[in-house]
Scaffold this active site. Structure first.
Site, PDB file in Angstrom:
ATOM      1  N   GLU A 164      40.510  25.983  29.809  1.00 34.01           N
ATOM      2  CA  GLU A 164      39.460  25.277  29.055  1.00 34.01           C
ATOM      3  C   GLU A 164      40.089  24.672  27.822  1.00 34.01           C
ATOM      4  OE1 GLU A 164      35.955  27.707  28.462  1.00 34.01           O
ATOM      5  OE2 GLU A 164      36.027  28.492  30.499  1.00 34.01           O
TER       6      GLU A 164
ATOM      7  N   GLU B 218      35.211  36.499  30.220  1.00 33.61           N
ATOM      8  CA  GLU B 218      35.040  37.004  28.851  1.00 33.61           C
ATOM      9  C   GLU B 218      34.519  38.439  28.762  1.00 33.61           C
ATOM     10  OE1 GLU B 218      32.617  34.053  26.872  1.00 33.61           O
ATOM     11  OE2 GLU B 218      34.192  32.542  26.969  1.00 33.61           O
TER      12      GLU B 218
HETATM   13  C1  XIL Z   1      30.231  25.845  27.385  1.00 27.72           C
HETATM   14  C2  XIL Z   1      29.800  24.448  27.826  1.00 27.72           C
HETATM   15  O1  XIL Z   1      30.869  23.561  27.615  1.00 27.72           O
HETATM   16  C3  XIL Z   1      28.564  24.007  27.051  1.00 27.72           C
HETATM   17  O2  XIL Z   1      28.083  22.770  27.562  1.00 27.72           O
HETATM   18  C4  XIL Z   1      27.475  25.059  27.143  1.00 27.72           C
HETATM   19  O3  XIL Z   1      26.399  24.682  26.329  1.00 27.72           O
HETATM   20  C5  XIL Z   1      28.007  26.425  26.715  1.00 27.72           C
HETATM   21  O4  XIL Z   1      29.153  26.747  27.495  1.00 27.72           O
HETATM   22  N1  XIL Z   1      33.727  29.562  27.487  1.00 27.72           N
HETATM   23  C6  XIL Z   1      33.369  29.275  28.778  1.00 27.72           C
HETATM   24  C7  XIL Z   1      32.608  28.034  29.085  1.00 27.72           C
HETATM   25  O5  XIL Z   1      33.788  29.995  29.693  1.00 27.72           O
HETATM   26  O6  XIL Z   1      31.726  28.215  30.158  1.00 27.72           O
HETATM   27  C8  XIL Z   1      31.851  27.541  27.883  1.00 27.72           C
HETATM   28  O7  XIL Z   1      31.281  26.283  28.223  1.00 27.72           O
HETATM   29  C9  XIL Z   1      32.747  27.443  26.684  1.00 27.72           C
HETATM   30  C10 XIL Z   1      33.323  28.792  26.330  1.00 27.72           C
END
Ligand code: XIL
Length: 332
Positions: A236, A131
């Protein structure tokens, strides 16, 4: 459930099928068997694995990798360099002032060396940088960028490659279906390539919702990154039942059938698309397992009931599951 085909078998000739979780919980064993790759959801992030200078906590990741290997599953590392879930001390000196560029890069190198070399090729690939591009396509003004400019990205990829030459190296971001943001990420990948810095793949975080992005925009994103010669991963994936602008908690009592069908329909369209691009897509990873533990219950609205995944709160398959299992045959 025992006679159900497994997602990983259905897509065996297309791409790996993954899920995110820090621990393989016994109550999810019948769902875990659908997957052939796992990403630690939080356990490998800087704040968990390296909470204080010189202090590393590897136990959770160690266990996850061991449990994955027992099941013949691959493991993805997530993530080395990010602006979130990174302790404030990383960017500060003892007086709480921002550190200089050399200090920050030295800390980053030590972190990457330690974490990447601990697991070596037991990890298939790392989300090296997560990101780094802002929603407008410019670079995100994180402490990383403010202190080092582009250098943290270039060095992160180089140092990860040095720490383990045969681990794959990825850039991972959300919102890449949006043309503006995508432009920024494409520029970033090209910049690394022009400098001769190895990058093996781009992770398109699939934090989508019931309406957006369009299938056409997702298709364009896959094509644009594939055109740079890198592997594409959907990293994701979840499909919120709320459009981004909706902030009410509409489905706390359960998901209405029409919304559930619409979600399944969209999952089917996405997987038909992913299959079309099975030559360039290496992996599709869901962010979680059941709706009960999904992070979307706390994002972007804390405590709101969302239903973004394939299994409901009781671990029962939703229409979305059947849609992914057979996207061509799925009729709402
Ligand atoms: C999220 C997790 O799913 C949560 O449990 C945590 O509280 C915050 O992070 N982008 C990403 C992930 O790259 O690491 C994130 O995961 C969601 C957004």
């Amino acid at each position: 459930m025992d006679d159900v085909r497994l997602l990983k078998d259905v897509y065996a000739n297309d791409f790996l099928i993954g899920f995110a979780q820090d621990r393989m919980l016994p109550q999810y064993e019948h769902l875990i068997r659908h997957f052939n790759v796992v990403t630690p959801e939080n356990a490998a992030k800087w704040e968990r694995v390296h909470p204080q200078p010189g202090v590393y906590h590897f136990a959770v990741v160690d266990q996850l990798i061991e449990d994955a290997e027992k099941r013949g599953m691959k493991v993805i590392g997530h993530t080395l360099v990010w602006h979130n879930q990174t302790p404030a001390w990383v960017f500060q000196d003892e007086g709480g002032n921002p550190v200089d560029r050399d200090t920050l890069l030295a800390r980053m190198k030590e972190h990457i060396d330690t974490v990447v070399s601990r697991y070596g090729s037991r990890i298939k690939g790392w989300d090296v940088v997560n990101e780094a591009v802002a929603d407008d396509g410019q670079m995100r003004q994180s402490p990383w960028f403010q202190i080092t400019g582009f250098e943290f990205i270039e060095r992160a990829f180089e140092w990860a490659a040095q720490a383990c030459p045969d681990v794959e190296l990825y850039y991972n971001d959300y919102g890449l279906a949006d043309p503006k943001k995508r432009r920024g990420a494409l520029d970033l990948v090209r910049r690394l390539q022009d400098k001769g810095i190895r990058i093996d793949g781009v992770g398109i975080q699939g934090h989508f919702d019931i309406e957006n992005p369009s299938i056409a925009d997702v298709r364009q994103a896959i094509e644009d990154f594939a055109a740079l010669g890198v592997k594409v991963m959907i990293t994701e994936l979840d499909l919120s039942v709320y459009p981004w602008s909706e902030r009410r908690n509409l489905y706390a009592g359960g998901l209405p059938e029409d919304v559930s069908r619409k979600q399944a329909q969209r999952y089917a369209e996405l997987f038909r698309l992913f299959r079309e691009y099975n030559q360039v897509i290496d992996r599709v990873t869901f962010w979680g397992i059941t709706d009960f533990t999904s992070w979307k219950n706390n994002f972007p609205v804390v405590g709101r009931t969302d239903h973004p995944l394939l299994w409901d709160r009781e671990g029962q398959p939703k229409p979305a599951f059947w849609a992914v299992l057979d996207p061509d045959g799925y009729a709402p």
